[in-house]
Write a protein that holds these residues in place. Structure first.
Motif, mmCIF file in Angstrom:
data_model
loop_
_atom_site.group_PDB
_atom_site.id
_atom_site.type_symbol
_atom_site.label_atom_id
_atom_site.label_comp_id
_atom_site.label_asym_id
_atom_site.label_seq_id
_atom_site.Cartn_x
_atom_site.Cartn_y
_atom_site.Cartn_z
ATOM 1 N N GLN B 199 -0.330 0.492 1.275
ATOM 2 C CA GLN B 199 0.076 1.265 2.446
ATOM 3 C C GLN B 199 0.448 2.700 2.099
ATOM 4 O OE1 GLN B 199 1.156 -1.570 1.457
ATOM 5 N NE2 GLN B 199 1.390 -3.072 3.090
ATOM 6 N N LEU B 202 -2.392 4.942 2.497
ATOM 7 C CA LEU B 202 -3.234 4.653 3.664
ATOM 8 C C LEU B 202 -3.645 5.939 4.380
ATOM 9 C CD1 LEU B 202 -4.428 2.374 5.242
ATOM 10 C CD2 LEU B 202 -2.330 2.189 6.545
ATOM 11 N N GLN B 203 -2.724 6.898 4.458
ATOM 12 C CA GLN B 203 -3.019 8.123 5.203
ATOM 13 C C GLN B 203 -4.140 8.937 4.561
ATOM 14 O OE1 GLN B 203 -1.678 8.768 8.116
ATOM 15 N NE2 GLN B 203 -0.414 6.924 7.990
ATOM 16 N N SER B 206 -7.855 6.624 3.284
ATOM 17 C CA SER B 206 -8.279 5.432 4.014
ATOM 18 C C SER B 206 -9.754 5.101 3.789
ATOM 19 C CB SER B 206 -7.978 5.590 5.506
ATOM 20 O OG SER B 206 -8.677 6.692 6.004
ATOM 21 N N TYR B 268 -3.976 -5.684 0.017
ATOM 22 C CA TYR B 268 -4.034 -4.861 1.225
ATOM 23 C C TYR B 268 -2.944 -5.228 2.227
ATOM 24 C CZ TYR B 268 -8.219 -2.345 0.028
ATOM 25 O OH TYR B 268 -9.092 -1.500 -0.579
ATOM 26 N N THR B 272 -2.670 -4.194 7.207
ATOM 27 C CA THR B 272 -3.418 -3.021 6.773
ATOM 28 C C THR B 272 -4.921 -3.287 6.816
ATOM 29 O OG1 THR B 272 -1.603 -2.673 5.250
ATOM 30 C CG2 THR B 272 -3.524 -1.267 4.984
ATOM 31 N N LEU B 276 -7.526 -1.237 9.112
ATOM 32 C CA LEU B 276 -8.708 -0.538 8.616
ATOM 33 C C LEU B 276 -10.002 -1.124 9.200
ATOM 34 C CD1 LEU B 276 -7.698 -0.163 4.867
ATOM 35 C CD2 LEU B 276 -8.001 1.704 6.480
#
Lengths: 488, 497
Positions: B199, B202-203, B206, B268, B272, B276
Motif C-alpha cells: 500500500q 500504491l500512489q 500503481s 497485495y 488493494t 487495482l
C-alpha cells in the motif's frame, strides 16, 4: 602473542615464492612431484587464511618487497578484492592438484607439476601486483604457462588449440604492453596509485586505454573476441580446462577492474557503459545458444564460459554507471562461476575418462553409475543457472537489483533469458544422464578422489550463497571499489 | 532464542537430513531406508501438532537468518502456514507408506526416496516461508527436486516429460524472480504481512504494481496449472503413481496455489488487489481453467491423464475462491487446498493400484473392476463423488462456500461456472463408476499380479482407504471444532480479514 607473530609475517611474499620453489623442486625431484605440488597448494591455502586474519585486523596494506618503495621497488598490495581472488586461486588450485594427481600419466606429470606451480605463482603475483608493468609480467607468465599446459595431452586437437591460444595471449599481452609504454612515457610511472593522481585526458592516455583494454578483452574472451576460447578450453586436459575457465580468464578481468576503478575512470563516459552492456548481452545470448546446440560436453561447458563472461561485463557496465550494488554482483558472479565452472570441467573429465568420449546423448545412465559426478554436475549447474540457493543466485539477484535500479530493462531481460538458456543446456545434459543409450560402450573406473574434488567445488559454489554477508564484508575491506560508487 | 524459535527449522530439517542419508544408502538397505523415511515424517508430525496447539493459543514461531543485507530467510508458523504444513505432512506420511509399497524392490529406490524427501523439505519450506524471497527459494528447490522423480523411469518419454516440466516451471520461476526483485527495489521489503505491504507505494507505482502482480501470478500459475500455463501437467503423469500423488495433491500444484493465496492476501492484500482491478480478471482466468480442464478430462481414455486434467480444473477452485472478494468465498478457496488434496490423492492411489495390480491404465479397461478390487474402488468412488460435489463429501463444502461467497459479493455468474463444472465432473467421473461397478469384468486382466492376502498389497490398500475416510469425514464433520474448516475460520479471522 601468536596473533602478533601471524600478523607480522609477510605471508603475501610466500604466496609467490613458495610455488616457485615448489616448481623447481618438483622438476628436480620428479619422484615426489605429486606430493610437492599438492602440499605447496595446501600451504598457500593456509597462508591466504593468515592474510585474511591480517587484513581483518589492520585493513588493506602494502608490502614493499626488500624495503624499496615505488617507483624503484616492487610493491605488493592487498585489499579485500585481491584477498578473495587469492583465496579462490588457492581453493581451486588445491582441488585441481588433487584431481591432477590421479589424472595424468607418469610422463605427463613430469611436465605438469613444474609448469603448474609456476602458473600458480604467476596468478598469485598478479593478484598481489599494484603496478601496470607487473601486471604485464605476470600476464605473460600466466599466458605462456597455460599455453604449455593446454598442449599437454599432446593430441592434434590440443596442439592446434594451444597454438591458437598462445598466439592470442601473446597478441593480447603485446597490445597491453604498448599501452603500458605509452603511459610510462606520458606520466612517468607504472604505479597505479601514482598514475591515477597524474593521469589526464591526453591522446596518449586514450591510446593507452584503448590498447590495454583491447588486449585484456581479448584475453578475457568477451564476445566477439571469444573465438579462441572454446577450442582451447575444450581440448585441454580437464584440470587445465578447469583452471583456464575459473582463474585465467578472471585474472585479466581483474586487471580491467583495477584499471577502470583507479586509472581510467577520469576518461570514462556513457559510451563505455553502452559498449560493455551491448557486448556483454550478445556474449550471454550467443554463448548460451552455442552451448545449447553443442553435442560434446566439454564444448558445451566452454561455450557456457563465453556466456558467463558476458554477465561479468553486464555487471561491470552497471557498476561504471554508478550502481554500487553491481560491484557485489560482479564479484559474486566471478566467485561462483569460478567454483562451479571448475567443477563442471572436472566432471566432464570424469565422464570422458569413464566412456572414452563426451557425446552428450550417449551419457548412458551416468546418474546411477556415477552418482557423485552427476550430483557435482547438477549442483554446479544450479549455480551456473543462478537457481537458489547458490552463489550464482546471489550474483543474479544483485545483478537484477542493479539493472532494475538503473531502469535498464534490456539488461534485465538478458539476465533472465540467459538464466533460462543456461537451464536449457544444463538440464539437457542431466536429462541424458538418466536415459540408456543403444550404443554399447565400455566403462573405466574413476578413482574416488576424482569424483570428490568436483563435488566439493560444486558444494562450495552452492555454499557461497549462504555466506553472502560475511563474504561481501571481507571483499570490501580497503574499499577496493572506492572511486566508482560507494560500497553497499 | 528459545526452543520454540527453532521449531520451524527442525520441521524443515526433519525431512532434509533423512534425505541426505538416504542418498548414500545402498539399494539393499531396505529396512534402514524405510525406518529413516518414517522417522522423519514422525518427527515432523509431532512438531507440527505441537505448533498447531501453540498457534491456537497465540504462540509465535519464527526464525530468521540474514541472506544479504536487509533480506532474511525467514521461517514462520502462522495459522495459514500451519494449515498447509499440516496438509502436506499428513498426506506425505500416507504417500510415503504407499510409495514404499509401490516402489521398494524396484531399481534406484535410494535415489527415489532421497528426492522424495527433498520434495517434502521444499514443500514444508514453502509452507513456513515468512517472506517472498524464502518462498522463492523453496519454490525453486521444489522445481529441481521434483525433476528427478518425473524422469525416474529413465525412458525417452519420461525424459521429454521432464524437459517439458522444466521448460514451464523454470520460465515461471524466472518471472517470479523478476517480480520479486522488482517489488524489493520498490518497497525494500518482502515480508508477508496481513493485508499486504504494497500500500505504501500504491500512489506512485500503481502501474508497476499491476505488472508485478501479473508476473507473480504467472510465476505461481505455472505450477498451479492455470490455463494456459498448464501444459506440463498432463504429460508429467508418466511418472510413477506416488509421484503423481505428490505432484497433484501434496506438493507441486498446491505450492503454486498456495503462492497465489500468499500474493493476493499477504503481499497485495485483498482490498488493494481489488482496488487495482486485479481480482476479477483472476476470477475469470480461474473459471476458464475450471471449464477447460473438465472439458479436456471428458475426452481422455488414459485414467491418469483424465485425473491430471481434472486436477487442472479442481485447483482453480482455490484460485476462484480467493479471487471472489469476501470472507466466505475465501473460506471456500482455502478449504479446497485440503479437500482437493485428500480427494485427488485418493483417486491417484486408486489409479496406481489398478495399474500395479491388474495392469489397467485406460478407463475403457475398467469394466467390472470393482468386483476384483472392491475396497480400492470404494475409496475411488468416494473421491470421485466428492469431486462432483455430492454431499456429505468434502468437495460439497467447498462448492457450498464458493457459491455463497459469490452471491455475497454480487458475482452471481460464478454460480453458473460451478454448476457447469459440476455437470462436467459428473460427466467424466460417473462413467468410470458405472463401468467399474455395473459392467461385467473381462475374462482376464492385462497384467494381473496376485498378492496372497486381499485384493492388493496392504501398503497399497490402506492409503486410499485412509484418505477416502478423510474426504468423507471432512465433509461430514465440517462443523466440528476439529475440522479443517474450523481452522480456516481461524485463518480468515487472524490473517486475512
Amino acid at each position: 602473542m601468536y596473533l602478533k607473530l601471524v600478523l607480522a609475517t609477510p605471508w603475501e611474499v610466500f604466496l609467490i615464492l613458495l610455488p616457485i620453489l615448489g616448481g623447481l623442486f618438483s622438476f628436480l625431484l620428479p619422484k615426489f612431484n605429486k606430493a610437492i605440488g599438492i602440499s605447496t597448494l595446501i600451504l598457500t591455502l593456509f597462508f591466504v587464511v593468515f592474510i585474511a586474519l591480517k587484513l581483518r585486523t589492520q585493513g588493506a596494506f602494502y608490502h614493499l618487497v626488500g624495503g624499496w618503495d615505488a617507483p624503484l621497488g616492487i610493491n605488493l598490495y592487498i585489499d579485500g578484492l585481491s584477498l578473495v581472488m587469492l583465496g579462490l586461486t588457492a581453493l581451486i588450485g588445491v582441488g585441481a592438484s588433487v584431481y591432477a594427481g590421479k589424472y595424468f600419466t607418469q610422463t605427463q606429470s613430469l611436465w605438469f607439476w613444474p609448469i603448474w606451480l609456476f602458473l600458480i605463482a604467476g596468478i598469485n603475483a598478479l593478484f598481489l601486483s599494484q603496478d601496470i608493468f607487473n601486471f604485464y609480467v605476470t600476464l605473460e607468465l600466466i599466458g605462456l604457462a597455460s599455453a604449455a599446459l593446454t598442449a599437454l595431452s599432446n593430441t592434434k586437437e590440443a596442439l592446434t588449440g594451444a597454438m591458437r591460444y598462445l598466439l592470442v595471449t601473446l597478441l593480447g599481452s603485446l597490445a597491453y604492453l604498448l599501452g603500458v609504454a605509452l603511459l610510462y612515457h606520458g606520466f612517468g610511472s607504472v604505479d597505479i596509485a601514482i598514475l591515477s593522481n597524474t593521469i589526464e585526458s591526453t591522446p596518449a592516455a586514450w591510446a593507452a586505454m584503448g590498447l590495454m583494454s583491447a588486449g585484456l578483452l581479448l584475453k578475457s574472451a568477451l564476445f566477439p573476441l571469444h573465438f579462441w576460447l572454446p577450442p582451447a578450453h575444450a581440448s585441454a586436459p580437464a584440470p587445465i580446462s578447469a583452471v583456464l575457465s575459473a582463474l585465467i580468464i578472471k585474472a585479466s578481468i581483474y586487471i580491467q577492474l583495477r584499471l577502470w576503478i583507479s586509472l581510467f575512470f577520469p576518461l570514462h563516459n556513457f559510451y563505455f557503459e553502452i559498449f560493455f552492456a551491448v557486448l556483454g548481452s550478445i556474449a550471454v545470448l550467443w554463448g548460451s545458444v552455442q552451448a545449447l546446440v553443442q553435442t560434446r560436453l566439454k564444448l558445451l561447458i566452454a561455450y557456457s564460459t563465453v556466456a558467463q563472461v558476458g554477465y561479468l561485463f553486464l555487471a561491470f557496465s552497471l557498476a561504471l554507471g554508478g550502481v554500487s550494488v553491481a560491484w557485489s554482483a560482479l564479484i559474486y558472479l566471478m566467485l561462483s562461476h569460478a567454483l562451479a565452472k571448475s567443477a563442471l570441467f572436472l566432471v566432464a573429465g570424469n565422464l570422458l575418462h569413464f566412456h572414452g568420449h563426451d557425446r552428450i546423448i550417449d551419457l548412458d545412465r551416468i546418474a546411477q553409475r556415477l552418482p557423485l559426478s552427476t550430483a557435482a554436475f547438477a549442483l554446479a549447474g544450479v549455480s551456473i543457472i543462478g537457481l537458489p540457493l547458490s552463489g550464482g543466485f546471489i550474483g543474479k539477484w544483485f545483478l537484477l537489483e542493479a539493472s532494475l535500479a538503473d531502469n535498464n530493462w534490456g539488461i534485465t531481460a538478458v539476465v533472465l533469458l540467459g538464466g533460462l538458456l543456461a537451464a536449457g543446456y544444463i538440464f539437457k545434459v542431466l536429462g541424458f544422464t538418466f536415459t540408456k543409450t543403444t550404443r554399447t560402450q565400455k566403462a573405466q573406473n574413476i578413482p574416488l578422489s576424482m569424483e570428490l574434488v568436483p563435488l566439493c567445488l560444486a558444494i562450495m559454489a552452492i555454499l557461497t550463497g549462504f555466506f553472502a554477508t560475511p563474504l561481501l564484508s571481507l571483499i570490501h575491506i580497503g574499499n577496493p571499489f572506492g572511486n566508482i560508487g560507494a560500497a553497499p | 532464542m528459545s526452543f520454540n524459535t527453532y521449531i520451524p527449522l527442525f520441521v524443515v530439517l526433519s525431512s532434509f537430513l533423512p534425505a541426505l542419508i538416504i542418498f548414500r544408502l545402498s539399494e539393499k538397505q531396505h529396512t534402514l531406508r524405510t525406518l529413516l523415511n518414517l522417522s522423519g515424517i514422525f518427527i515432523t508430525l509431532v512438531l507440527v501438532i505441537w505448533m498447531f496447539v501453540g498457534v491456537y493459543y497465540g504462540e509465535h514461531y519464527e526464525i530468521r537468518f540474514a541472506l544479504i543485507q536487509n533480506l532474511d530467510i525467514s521461517l514462520r508458523a502462522g495459522p495459514f502456514a500451519l494449515f498447509f504444513t499440516g496438509l502436506s505432512s499428513v498426506l506425505w506420511f500416507i504417500t510415503t507408506i504407499y510409495a514404499i509399497g509401490y516402489l521398494e524392490g524396484s531399481a534406484h529406490s535410494s535415489r527415489f526416496f532421497g528426492f522424495f524427501n527433498l520434495c517434502i523439505t521444499a514443500t514444508i519450506g514453502i509452507a513456513l516461508s515468512g517472506n517472498l524471497i524464502t518462498f522463492l527459494l523453496f519454490y525453486e528447490i521444489l522445481t529441481l527436486s521434483a525433476y528427478p522423480l518425473i524422469i525416474h523411469r529413465g525412458t525417452e518419454e519420461s525424459r521429454l516429460a521432464g524437459s517439458r516440466y522444466l521448460l514451464y516451471t523454470l520460465i515461471g520461476g524466472a518471472l517470479l524472480l523478476l517480480g520479486t526483485v522488482w517489488l524489493y527495489t520498490l518497497t525494500g521489503t518482502l515480508e508477508f504481512t496481513p493485508k499486504g505491504f504494497v500500500q505504501t507505494i500504491l500512489q506512485e507505482h500503481s502501474s508497476a504494481l499491476v505488472i508485478i502482480f501479473i508476473l507473480l501470478i504467472a510465476g505461481f500459475g505455472v505450477k498451479a496449472a492455470l490455463f494456459p500455463l498448464h501444459g506440463w501437467l498432463p504429460q508429467a503423469m508418466v511418472a510413477p503413481a506416488p509421484v503423481s500423488a505428490l505432484l497433484h495433491a501434496v506438493a507441486v500444484v498446491k505450492a503454486g496455489a498456495f503462492g497465489i493465496v500468499r500474493v493476493v492476501y499477504e503481499v497485495y492484500g485483498l482490498e488493494t488487489a481489488a482496488f487495482l482491478g486485479l481480482t476479477t480478471p483472476l476470477a475469470v482466468i480461474a473459471s476458464i481453467t475450471i471449464i477447460y480442464g473438465s472439458l479436456r478430462a471428458l475426452f481422455q481414455d488414459n485414467l491418469k491423464r483424465r485425473l491430471a486434467f481434472s486436477t487442472i480444473s479442481q485447483v482453480s477452485y482455490i484460485i476462484l475462491g480467493i479471487a471472489i472478494v469476501g470472507p466466505i468465498a475465501t473460506t471456500g478457496g482455502i478449504i479446497h487446498l485440503v479437500h482437493q488434496g485428500v480427494m485427488k490423492i485418493t483417486l491417484f492411489f486408486g489409479a496406481g493400484n489398478f495399474a500395479e495390480t491388474l495392469g489397467v491404465y485406460q478407463v475403457s479397461q475398467m469394466n467390472g473392476i470393482a468386483k476384483r478390487m472392491p475396497w480400492t474402488m470404494v475409496s475411488f468412488t468416494i473421491g470421485a463423488l466428492g469431486m462432483i460435489g455430492i454431499p456429505p463429501i468434502a468437495g460439497f463444502i467447498t462448492k457450498w462456500y464458493l457459491g455463497l461467497g459469490a452471491l455475497e459479493s454480487g458475482q452471481g455468474w460464478v454460480i453458473a461456472v460451478l454448476a457447469a463444472s459440476s455437470l462436467l465432473n459428473a460427466g467424466y467421473f460417473l462413467p468410470i463408476l458405472y463401468r467399474a461397478w455395473f459392467l461385467a469384468p473381462p475374462k482376464s486382466w492385462p497384467d494381473e499380479h496376485n498378492f496372497s492376502k486381499g485384493e492388493t498389497k496392504l501398503s497399497l490398500l490402506w492409503p486410499p482407504l485412509i484418505t477416502a475416510f478423510f474426504a468423507l469425514s471432512f465433509g461430514l464433520f465440517a462443523a466440528s471444532p476439529w475440522s479443517p474448516l474450523a481452522w480456516v475460520h481461524l485463518i480468515t479471522q487472524r490473517e486475512f480479514f
